[in-house]
Design an enzyme around this catalytic site. Structure first.
Site, PDB file in Angstrom:
ATOM      1  CE  LYS A 299      13.380   7.019  24.670  1.00 27.73           C
ATOM      2  NZ  LYS A 299      12.582   5.896  24.130  1.00 27.73           N
TER       3      LYS A 299
ATOM      4  CD  GLU B 117       5.907   6.618  27.864  1.00 24.46           C
ATOM      5  OE1 GLU B 117       4.920   7.327  27.566  1.00 24.46           O
ATOM      6  OE2 GLU B 117       6.816   6.336  27.054  1.00 24.46           O
TER       7      GLU B 117
ATOM      8  CB  SER C 105      20.546   5.659  21.870  1.00 23.45           C
ATOM      9  OG  SER C 105      20.938   5.001  23.063  1.00 23.45           O
TER      10      SER C 105
END
Lengths: 263, 425
Positions: B115, B137, B404
């Site tokens: 991210k 969010e 990830s």
């Protein structure tokens, strides 16, 4: 083909009166009560009714309208149910009705079928919150007008573009933000509306954040009509399915209508 | 043998100044309004249209601006820790007795997941636009932590919207965001997970659009987000492609990644799209199984629709009302999939399948025990695909999985699931 919305604003213009547009959510608390409410609102002075088609994720709405949609869905409100409800109102009244919705329910129902059945039920206009003109669905020939929103953030070239495709009336969003009551109304409203009139001959209704008769009176001065939603929905929520609900809402709507018309 | 492998790892690990991420500039998709074929677009309230147009324009300027490229590259390298290693999972390969499995170690990045790649790109855009207030969010909390991190790094005010249910299951990340100076706003509406958090963030943005930039965390929402987030995440695939070619002297046979919104998957897949021989699998959250109705596998039980700014596959009923979703993993627990995934599925370029909660939990354990890598529960869905399918593969089939994120945030939840929690008095 003349539409009830056009007729309504033509009449208001001829009488030199300002319009009052209440918003209610279909199915809150029940669809039967929605029919009663719409008829009562007309008696209280409403010139046009904005009827919410409940959606699970109303991201342009504040908490009051979101909760109303949740109540309506929990009460089993369906698209067909809302059309039936409009039919029942139509049997007793010629007040213009604009459905206020998000795109997904219309898309799932089938856009063409939706327009056809909406017209058949007696719906006059559609206000789809998350459908900008760029994404417009191919409009069938139904006599259901797409009402366009213009926001304070809409730049001038875009205002021109939107104004060109708009029908019925322009809906000016009086405040940046979601629907819901506010303490004050933006002071630049008069200038903004004057700007809109440069690009469009259509009547201009102003909404989002208007909650008191005093605000309605101020907004009505430069505008052609005033939309009040959350403050009415809030009152419906407070009284729910109790017998006095209609009476309380009518009284409040009467004050708002009188205020809008007095300016 | 071992020596040779060490040498390769060391060479990569110590490469000092080779990292430079070139933003992709020649994409044909999406079109100017953000359409990937019939998917994508800009389905938002009018108040946001001008901000989205401004953002798209600023992004177009930035991605061809060498100063922006340099600054982003430097941050990705020195702050986030790129490039991330491509790691040969020797014991997992032995255990599954099929394929030759490599992990792209996005879990080793600063803040613990991919991210941060996107958060860094977007905070630089916010700086260029002079927006000092940042909102986001978050579902699993990884995007919230990444956003709070970059906001702290650039001295911006930061508000994170998070569903109450997710706040409970990802407490660690809530604490991290608060420590980073962000305000975490609980969202109680609906099922109180990622979808409701996005609704609230959009409402905030509608209200404060002139001063605020919304760092959306996945390839979701209105144009330009699906394109922009993809481009920022494509650093994963660009690196992985180079690394596997260096290491194995050939392209992988198969890429695997989990798909919630789908940003880690698209980041890995995109630079390989023209390599026709490379197969790609996206793994959605199967929850308690498709038949149970409690899942988030949009390509299994979903339909085409419009949600939160984009047209794509989503879970809705016939009336168009968005359905409840379920996944053990907060990051995959969302009703819509990124629009480009819908497009890639139509093209047949990427195949989509799912892993259930149980399969993901087992894979979580398998990777932890065989490799000493505790993956995020989201990532565990990609691993679960391998656990199921690698045994059927040839031993020389090269498989590259996007690892990830790391699983620190999920330790509580997994420990409870495996009955490893010590009882407190």
């Amino acid at each position: 083909m003349k539409n009830r919305i056009d007729n309504c604003f033509a009449r208001l213009g001829a009488d030199k009166r300002k319009g009052f547009i209440p918003y209610i959510c279909a199915g809150d608390p029940t669809l039967e009560r929605t029919v009663d409410l719409a008829l009562a609102l007309e008696k209280a002075g409403a010139d046009l009714i904005e009827l919410g088609l409940p959606f699970s994720d109303p991201l342009a709405d504040g908490i009051v309208n979101q909760l109303a949609a949740q109540r309506a869905l929990a009460a089993g409100t369906t698209i067909r149910g809302v059309f039936d409800c409009v039919c029942e109102i139509r049997a007793k009244s010629q007040i213009p009705i604009v459905l206020y919705s998000y795109l997904n329910p219309i898309f799932q129902f089938g856009a063409e079928k939706f327009h056809r059945e909406a017209e058949k039920a007696g719906v006059d206009g559609l206000l789809i919150l998350d459908l900008p003109p760029e994404e417009d669905i191919d409009l069938p020939k139904a006599n259901v007008l797409h009402i366009r929103l213009i926001a304070p953030t809409t730049p001038q070239p875009r205002i021109e573009k939107i104004a060109k495709t708009a029908k019925g009336f322009l809906y000016y969003v009086s405040r940046e933000g979601v629907t819901g009551a506010r303490d004050s109304i933006a002071s630049s409203l008069t200038e903004k509306i004057a700007e809109l009139r440069k690009y469009s001959q259509l009547p201009i209704a102003v909404g989002f954040g208007i909650s008191t008769p005093d605000q309605a009176r101020k907004v009505a001065q430069p505008a052609d009509a005033v939309v009040v939603g959350s403050a009415i929905v809030d009152l419906i929520a407070k009284h729910g399915d109790k017998p006095e609900m209609i009476e309380k809402v009518s009284a409040f709507a009467g004050e708002l209508a009188a205020a809008a018309k007095s300016s | 043998m071992l020596g040779a492998r060490h040498a390769v790892v060391a060479k990569e690990g110590w490469a000092l100044d080779v990292f430079c991420f070139q933003m992709p500039t020649t994409q044909t998709m999406p079109d100017v309004h953000g359409h990937f074929g019939p998917y994508g677009g800009m389905f938002v309230p009018e108040t946001l249209m001008s901000a989205l147009h401004d953002l798209a324009a600023e992004y177009e300027r930035a991605k061809t601006d060498p100063a922006f490229q340099d600054e982003l590259s430097a941050l990705l390298r020195d702050f986030a820790g790129r490039p991330t290693p491509l790691y040969f999972a020797e014991r997992l390969t032995e255990r599954l007795a099929g394929g030759r499995i490599y992990l792209k170690r996005e879990d080793l990045l600063h803040t613990g997941a991919h991210k941060i790649n996107n958060a860094l790109g977007q905070i630089l855009l916010a700086q260029r636009m002079g927006k000092q207030r940042i909102i986001a969010e978050t579902g699993a909390g990884q995007h919230g932590v990444a956003t709070a991190t970059v906001a702290a790094r650039f001295g911006c005010e930061c508000v994170i919207y998070m569903g109450e249910v997710d706040m409970d299951r990802q407490r660690l990340n809530v604490a991290r965001m608060k420590l980073l100076g962000a305000k975490v706003v609980p969202v109680t509406a609906g099922q109180a997970t990622l979808k409701e958090a996005i609704n609230e963030a959009m409402r905030d943005w509608v209200t404060n659009v002139r001063t605020t930039h919304y760092i959306l965390g996945s390839v979701l929402g209105s144009h330009p987000y699906p394109m922009m987030v993809r481009d920022f995440q494509s650093v994963i695939g660009v690196e992985a492609r180079r690394q596997i070619l260096e290491r194995e002297k050939r392209l992988p046979d198969l890429l695997v990644a989990c798909v919630g919104g789908g940003s880690n998957a698209i980041g890995l897949f995109h630079p390989f799209l023209e390599d026709r021989a490379v197969r790609m699998i996206g793994v959605e959250a199967g929850g308690e199984g498709i038949r149970s109705g409690k899942h988030a596998a949009r390509f299994q039980g979903g339909r085409l629709g419009i949600l939160q700014g984009t047209k794509t596959f989503l879970l809705a009923n016939e009336e168009g009302q968005i359905e409840l979703t379920h996944s053990v993993s907060a990051g995959l627990d969302y009703a819509a999939v990124g629009p480009e995934h819908s497009y890639l599925r139509d093209l047949g370029r990427v195949e989509y399948t799912y892993a259930t909660d149980d399969e993901a939990l087992n894979a979580f354990k398998t990777l932890s025990e065989t490799e000493g890598i505790i993956p995020a529960l989201e990532t565990a869905h990609a691993i679960a695909y391998l656990v199921k399918n690698a045994p059927k593969m040839k031993r020389n089939e090269l498989v590259l999985v996007n690892c990830s994120g790391r699983g620190d945030k999920d330790v509580d939840q997994a420990a409870a699931a495996f009955g490893l929690k010590e009882k407190s008095k």
